[in-house]
Write a protein that holds these residues in place. Sequence first.
Motif, short mmCIF file in Angstrom:
data_model
loop_
_atom_site.label_atom_id
_atom_site.label_comp_id
_atom_site.label_asym_id
_atom_site.label_seq_id
_atom_site.Cartn_x
_atom_site.Cartn_y
_atom_site.Cartn_z
N GLN A 100 0.81 -1.22 0.00
CA GLN A 100 0.00 0.00 0.00
C GLN A 100 0.84 1.27 0.00
O GLN A 100 0.53 2.22 -0.70
CB GLN A 100 -0.95 0.00 1.20
N ILE A 101 1.91 1.31 0.77
CA ILE A 101 2.72 2.53 0.84
C ILE A 101 3.42 2.79 -0.49
O ILE A 101 3.52 3.94 -0.94
CB ILE A 101 3.72 2.49 2.02
N SER A 102 3.87 1.74 -1.18
CA SER A 102 4.50 1.92 -2.50
C SER A 102 3.50 2.45 -3.52
O SER A 102 3.82 3.34 -4.31
CB SER A 102 5.09 0.60 -2.99
N LEU A 103 2.29 1.90 -3.50
CA LEU A 103 1.24 2.38 -4.40
C LEU A 103 0.92 3.84 -4.13
O LEU A 103 0.79 4.66 -5.05
CB LEU A 103 -0.01 1.53 -4.26
N PHE A 104 0.81 4.17 -2.86
CA PHE A 104 0.50 5.54 -2.44
C PHE A 104 1.60 6.50 -2.89
O PHE A 104 1.32 7.56 -3.47
CB PHE A 104 0.33 5.56 -0.91
N LEU A 105 2.86 6.13 -2.68
CA LEU A 105 3.97 6.99 -3.07
C LEU A 105 4.06 7.15 -4.59
O LEU A 105 4.36 8.24 -5.09
CB LEU A 105 5.29 6.46 -2.51
N MET A 106 3.78 6.09 -5.34
CA MET A 106 3.80 6.18 -6.80
C MET A 106 2.70 7.15 -7.29
O MET A 106 2.91 7.90 -8.24
CB MET A 106 3.61 4.81 -7.43
N GLN A 107 1.55 7.13 -6.64
CA GLN A 107 0.48 8.04 -7.03
C GLN A 107 0.84 9.49 -6.70
O GLN A 107 0.52 10.40 -7.47
CB GLN A 107 -0.83 7.65 -6.36
N ILE A 108 1.52 9.70 -5.60
CA ILE A 108 1.97 11.05 -5.25
C ILE A 108 3.00 11.54 -6.27
O ILE A 108 2.95 12.69 -6.73
CB ILE A 108 2.53 11.09 -3.82
N VAL A 109 3.93 10.68 -6.65
CA VAL A 109 4.91 11.03 -7.68
C VAL A 109 4.19 11.31 -9.00
O VAL A 109 4.57 12.23 -9.74
CB VAL A 109 5.98 9.92 -7.82
N GLY A 110 3.15 10.55 -9.31
CA GLY A 110 2.36 10.80 -10.51
C GLY A 110 1.72 12.17 -10.49
O GLY A 110 1.71 12.88 -11.52
N ALA A 111 1.21 12.58 -9.34
CA ALA A 111 0.61 13.91 -9.22
C ALA A 111 1.68 14.99 -9.42
O ALA A 111 1.43 16.01 -10.07
CB ALA A 111 -0.05 14.06 -7.85
N LEU A 112 2.86 14.74 -8.90
CA LEU A 112 3.97 15.68 -9.08
C LEU A 112 4.33 15.83 -10.56
O LEU A 112 4.47 16.93 -11.08
CB LEU A 112 5.19 15.19 -8.30
N TYR A 113 4.45 14.72 -11.26
CA TYR A 113 4.76 14.75 -12.69
C TYR A 113 3.66 15.46 -13.48
O TYR A 113 3.95 16.26 -14.37
CB TYR A 113 4.94 13.34 -13.24
N PHE A 114 2.42 15.17 -13.15
CA PHE A 114 1.33 15.81 -13.87
C PHE A 114 1.34 17.32 -13.66
O PHE A 114 1.16 18.10 -14.60
CB PHE A 114 -0.02 15.22 -13.46
N GLY A 115 1.56 17.75 -12.41
CA GLY A 115 1.64 19.18 -12.12
C GLY A 115 2.79 19.86 -12.84
O GLY A 115 2.67 20.97 -13.36
N PHE A 116 3.94 19.20 -12.89
CA PHE A 116 5.10 19.73 -13.60
C PHE A 116 4.81 19.81 -15.10
O PHE A 116 5.19 20.77 -15.78
CB PHE A 116 6.32 18.86 -13.35
N GLY A 117 4.12 18.81 -15.62
CA GLY A 117 3.73 18.83 -17.03
C GLY A 117 2.80 20.01 -17.32
O GLY A 117 2.91 20.67 -18.36
N MET A 118 1.89 20.27 -16.39
CA MET A 118 0.98 21.40 -16.54
C MET A 118 1.75 22.72 -16.55
O MET A 118 1.47 23.61 -17.37
CB MET A 118 -0.04 21.40 -15.40
N LEU A 119 2.75 22.86 -15.69
CA LEU A 119 3.58 24.05 -15.66
C LEU A 119 4.27 24.27 -17.01
O LEU A 119 4.25 25.37 -17.56
CB LEU A 119 4.64 23.93 -14.55
N ASN A 120 4.86 23.21 -17.54
CA ASN A 120 5.55 23.34 -18.82
C ASN A 120 4.58 23.63 -19.96
O ASN A 120 4.89 24.41 -20.86
CB ASN A 120 6.37 22.08 -19.11
N TRP A 121 3.41 22.99 -19.94
CA TRP A 121 2.43 23.21 -21.00
C TRP A 121 1.95 24.67 -21.00
O TRP A 121 1.82 25.29 -22.05
CB TRP A 121 1.25 22.26 -20.83
N MET A 122 1.72 25.21 -19.81
CA MET A 122 1.22 26.58 -19.71
C MET A 122 2.28 27.61 -20.10
O MET A 122 1.94 28.74 -20.44
CB MET A 122 0.72 26.86 -18.29
#
Length: 133
Positions: A38-60
Amino acid sequence: MNTKLVMTSSAILMYAAGIILTFAPDLILQVLELSTDQISLFLMQIVGALYFGFGMLNWMNKGRPIGGIYNRPVAIANLSHFMIAGLALLKGLLSTPELPSMIWVVGILYIGFGITFGVLLFRHPIADRSKTK
């Protein structure tokens, strides 16, 4: 250098990583042969949110000038992310060359983007525009 192409391609890379890590962390952990607790899944999802947010920054920021004093925080954030992760990947790949080829591809992409954002950070975008007129 075409900053729109660099920002768009890095945004797409980060969007893809963010979506995959957010919605399919168990598959990524299985491919990497890591524990799917569970903790690995949770951490991977948090990293996914980080990547998505960074992608949004670059796209904008893809249509804005980057370099010199223009959008310096965006350039520094991207340089830091790509160079730190790229060097960590390079260190891991050199110490364990039998890692999957996909890790090699990601490492090469990261080092490439890191160098590109380093160049963008220290060049002046206005000088590039005068050459195209």
